[in-house]
Write an enzyme that holds these catalytic residues in place. Structure first.
Site, PDB file in Angstrom:
ATOM      1  N   LYS A   1     -25.192 -12.925   4.070  1.00  0.00           N
ATOM      2  CA  LYS A   1     -26.002 -14.089   4.444  1.00  0.00           C
ATOM      3  C   LYS A   1     -25.127 -15.186   5.066  1.00  0.00           C
ATOM      4  CE  LYS A   1     -29.798 -17.022   3.462  1.00  0.00           C
ATOM      5  NZ  LYS A   1     -31.034 -17.226   2.720  1.00  0.00           N
TER       6      LYS A   1
ATOM      7  N   ARG B   1     -34.080 -40.382   3.579  1.00  0.00           N
ATOM      8  CA  ARG B   1     -33.612 -39.619   4.748  1.00  0.00           C
ATOM      9  C   ARG B   1     -32.372 -38.774   4.468  1.00  0.00           C
ATOM     10  NH1 ARG B   1     -34.481 -44.739   7.367  1.00  0.00           N
ATOM     11  NH2 ARG B   1     -36.598 -44.842   8.198  1.00  0.00           N
TER      12      ARG B   1
ATOM     13  N   ARG C   1     -30.569 -15.239  12.903  1.00  0.00           N
ATOM     14  CA  ARG C   1     -30.944 -15.490  11.512  1.00  0.00           C
ATOM     15  C   ARG C   1     -32.297 -14.884  11.149  1.00  0.00           C
ATOM     16  NH1 ARG C   1     -30.243 -20.895   7.719  1.00  0.00           N
ATOM     17  NH2 ARG C   1     -31.321 -19.984   5.947  1.00  0.00           N
TER      18      ARG C   1
ATOM     19  N   LYS D   1     -32.344 -23.431   3.930  1.00  0.00           N
ATOM     20  CA  LYS D   1     -33.787 -23.496   4.204  1.00  0.00           C
ATOM     21  C   LYS D   1     -34.477 -24.121   2.997  1.00  0.00           C
ATOM     22  CE  LYS D   1     -34.923 -19.786   7.451  1.00  0.00           C
ATOM     23  NZ  LYS D   1     -35.813 -18.623   7.637  1.00  0.00           N
TER      24      LYS D   1
ATOM     25  N   HIS E   1     -42.695 -13.408  -4.876  1.00  0.00           N
ATOM     26  CA  HIS E   1     -42.203 -13.336  -3.500  1.00  0.00           C
ATOM     27  C   HIS E   1     -41.416 -12.039  -3.271  1.00  0.00           C
ATOM     28  CE1 HIS E   1     -40.491 -14.506   0.327  1.00  0.00           C
ATOM     29  NE2 HIS E   1     -39.267 -14.431  -0.162  1.00  0.00           N
TER      30      HIS E   1
ATOM     31  N   HIS F   1     -40.495  -9.824   5.510  1.00  0.00           N
ATOM     32  CA  HIS F   1     -41.151 -11.086   5.152  1.00  0.00           C
ATOM     33  C   HIS F   1     -42.436 -11.342   5.929  1.00  0.00           C
ATOM     34  CE1 HIS F   1     -37.414 -11.702   3.048  1.00  0.00           C
ATOM     35  NE2 HIS F   1     -37.801 -12.889   2.602  1.00  0.00           N
TER      36      HIS F   1
ATOM     37  N   GLU G   1     -34.480  -8.603  -2.345  1.00  0.00           N
ATOM     38  CA  GLU G   1     -33.661  -9.320  -1.352  1.00  0.00           C
ATOM     39  C   GLU G   1     -32.251  -8.747  -1.283  1.00  0.00           C
ATOM     40  OE1 GLU G   1     -34.900 -11.497   0.758  1.00  0.00           O
ATOM     41  OE2 GLU G   1     -36.549 -12.584  -0.176  1.00  0.00           O
TER      42      GLU G   1
ATOM     43  N   ASN H   1     -35.381 -12.179   7.686  1.00  0.00           N
ATOM     44  CA  ASN H   1     -36.798 -12.139   7.315  1.00  0.00           C
ATOM     45  C   ASN H   1     -37.351 -10.723   7.331  1.00  0.00           C
ATOM     46  OD1 ASN H   1     -37.144 -14.970   6.977  1.00  0.00           O
ATOM     47  ND2 ASN H   1     -37.115 -15.192   9.204  1.00  0.00           N
TER      48      ASN H   1
ATOM     49  N   HIS I   1     -45.296 -12.180   3.647  1.00  0.00           N
ATOM     50  CA  HIS I   1     -45.990 -13.465   3.613  1.00  0.00           C
ATOM     51  C   HIS I   1     -47.502 -13.273   3.716  1.00  0.00           C
ATOM     52  CE1 HIS I   1     -42.283 -16.046   4.912  1.00  0.00           C
ATOM     53  NE2 HIS I   1     -42.228 -15.669   3.653  1.00  0.00           N
TER      54      HIS I   1
ATOM     55  N   GLU J   1     -31.921 -20.730  12.864  1.00  0.00           N
ATOM     56  CA  GLU J   1     -32.760 -19.596  13.242  1.00  0.00           C
ATOM     57  C   GLU J   1     -33.213 -19.655  14.692  1.00  0.00           C
ATOM     58  OE1 GLU J   1     -35.154 -18.168   9.970  1.00  0.00           O
ATOM     59  OE2 GLU J   1     -36.618 -17.311  11.328  1.00  0.00           O
TER      60      GLU J   1
END
Lengths: 384, 384
Positions: free
Chosen positions: A245, A139, A259, A161, A283, A266, A203, A263, A270, A255
């Site tokens: 960032k 955890r 935030r 993330k 990517h 993206h 990026e 993306n 994606h 997010e």
């Protein structure tokens, strides 16, 4: 859209000093520094504030292990009684549960406890998987990012993330889990293949149109130096990207709103990655092409001029990235893109949420009519 | 050991009212209520403050689905446009990644988004897996606990511990992730097999020696009513257990210190479960027996009198739980227990941390010499 006030850029491309530069991520008791500089792997100062523990685990991949694992091991040896290394198979195609489980197996086989520190030595795939392993093992155990690609240094290693892919969607299983420290050693970029350098630049370029047009100017002026991996240029690109960032993540860690602008490119990207099969395009390549499509959508929505679309397209092309989308379906290409984009994490109740340029240097998140999105896809994709 | 001041018990076993009783977990913006009462599944008030979303998923198991899924579905229908059900295979042996992935598959196949709400309808296994799925799906979606076993109502559904097992250790992969609401409908316990009722009583009994000797007195006096599933007795047992747990978790959500006392009996218990193979003994059975061993250790360490060990042993036995440990290895039984306990999450650098009774109604976490632990194991286990 929230109002935002971006901190001014520090002096561009100052001469490199022996002391690592530092950008702070401010998240209360989860705050941490990003250290940026050359020679950091062997720099005692970079490893001063590590979490205390009996054991540490370096998680890397089989390509990077022979290049850097020994040097990181040597840097960590003074801090931990035992330092182990796990080398994962290389590539986005392995960013799944089976590979993640290799980390858990190794941790448990060595009797790792709740204080064991994980070090992610690699690019986005290694960083995302190590971060999710750290979030989930018992955890939650501490972890440190040591990004080895430009993409990871300017984006994926910062902000917490973490995720693995699911056959039905990219980064679908993961956690928001902040590292304890990020060490960006620019020397690690020396062995980076040209294709991956370009992918990282996608990026970097991203931060311009969504937040800082002066930075976009700087990238255009310094693109050759960046493509030649000149340390001073890379140092500024990494630092300014991390500053932007850090400022976004500091306001919206999970997010809830702002935030999402990170993306940009993206949503289309994606769809390309999923449609081509993970790993076919890098990517950053998919994001580069996705930014062209998102810019075109912004123009079609009347938010920006054609000139900014062309300017971005030119820069992305010169950075060595694709600017034409792949054909994902021979009979209904736009339909396939739409279908894949509906699975995007930003979608709500089946409505796709696009990050658009809302005027130069400013981003917004909004929906768009399917018909308009189809036109954008037809415009931007290779024809049959 | 921190000083602590437990809130006084409310009036024991008051007559049941039509309004659900409520215990609050106080964790800032992650606070939530536990509702306790009869008939809650069909009680509109119990489902008033649900998170808004387009879709909801009931996660349950194949045994419970025919009993309760339809009633929960009816209760949720007014709140969500679509309510889906996923039924997992039943039992601790299925608390693994493969089963967890059935939840992710279903969520993605139905195009679930970041707001989709998960409802855990089941015991500890369903609750732990649903909670971890909610923590990880798209990096976090809301979830609600609807515990169907006594053990889940008094312990596992409250406090945000979620996890799956790894072949090398129980609950090794998971997250701290709080539910939005916990609905303890006592009517759901009517179909609970006697063996599972006893297993739940183990976690009820636990709260006595570590925090509240008056509650231990009450359990002794009301054991017959509890074993007969009398609603008023169950209501008080659930409420007082949740009050004590809420008070501990409110001070130490992520088990930095105090919260570890809730693992009384669990260090020995986890060794039994792992050594026998998950599912051979119920979790509560292993904890019941583990409490006898932990009490004996406390006495051997000079912290409590023999009389309290015997009192606890008698109560655990009368609750229908095992009080003698199983033989895990014919040649070195104590060695096998020690080996398994070193994998416990509380262990640090290979040193086992035991939760002991530090005087009646007070717990502490400490290590103990291997030789002494071996004697305790030899004392408490069936001989060859």
């Amino acid at each position: 859209m929230q109002a935002f006030f971006l901190p001014a850029a520090t002096s561009a491309a100052a001469p490199l000093s022996a002391v690592p530069e530092q950008v702070q991520i401010s998240l209360g008791d989860r705050s941490y520094p990003i250290l940026i500089g050359t020679g950091l792997l062997g720099h005692a100062q970079a490893w001063a504030g590590l979490p205390q523990a009996a054991t540490a685990f370096i998680v890397t991949n089989t390509t990077l292990q022979p290049l850097y694992a020994e040097r990181l091991q040597a840097a960590l040896q003074p801090h931990y009684a035992a330092v182990f290394t796990v080398a994962l198979p290389d590539g986005e195609a392995h960013k799944n549960w089976q590979t993640l489980n290799l980390i858990f197996d190794a941790l448990l086989q060595q009797g790792s406890d709740r204080k064991t520190v994980l070090f992610a030595l690699g690019g986005g795939v290694v960083g995302d998987m190590t971060g999710f392993a750290a979030a989930s093992y018992m955890r939650g155990v501490p972890f440190v990012q040591v990004p080895t690609t430009l993409l990871a240094q300017v984006d994926s290693s910062v902000g917490g993330k973490t995720a693995i892919n699911h056959p039905l969607g990219k980064n679908m299983i993961g956690a928001f889990y902040q590292p304890h420290l990020v060490v960006c050693d620019l020397d690690l970029l020396k062995t980076l293949p040209r294709r991956e350098l370009s992918a990282g630049l996608a990026e970097v370029i991203k931060y311009g149109p969504i937040a800082d047009m002066a930075f976009l100017d700087w990238i255009e002026s310094n693109l050759d130096a960046l493509l030649a991996s000149e340390p001073a240029a890379l140092a500024h690109a990494v630092k300014r990207s991390c500053e932007i960032k850090a400022w976004v993540v500091g306001q919206d860690e999970r997010e809830g709103g702002l935030r999402a602008i990170l993306n940009f490119g993206h949503t289309f990207g994606h769809a390309i990655e999923a449609g081509m099969g993970y790993g076919a395009w890098l990517h950053g390549e998919a994001v580069g092409c996705g930014m062209v499509m998102a810019a075109r959508l912004s123009q079609r929505l009347g938010l920006i001029d054609e000139s900014l679309v062309l300017r971005l397209t030119r820069l992305i092309h010169h950075a060595g990235l694709p600017v034409q989308g792949p054909l994902l379906d021979e009979t209904d290409n736009a339909g396939r893109y739409l279908q894949l984009m509906r699975l995007d994490k930003k979608s709500e109740a089946g409505e796709i949420r696009f990050v658009v340029i809302d005027g130069p240097g400013r981003a917004a998140v909004r929906s768009a009519p399917d018909a308009l999105v189809r036109e954008v896809i037809d415009d931007c994709c290779l024809s049959v």
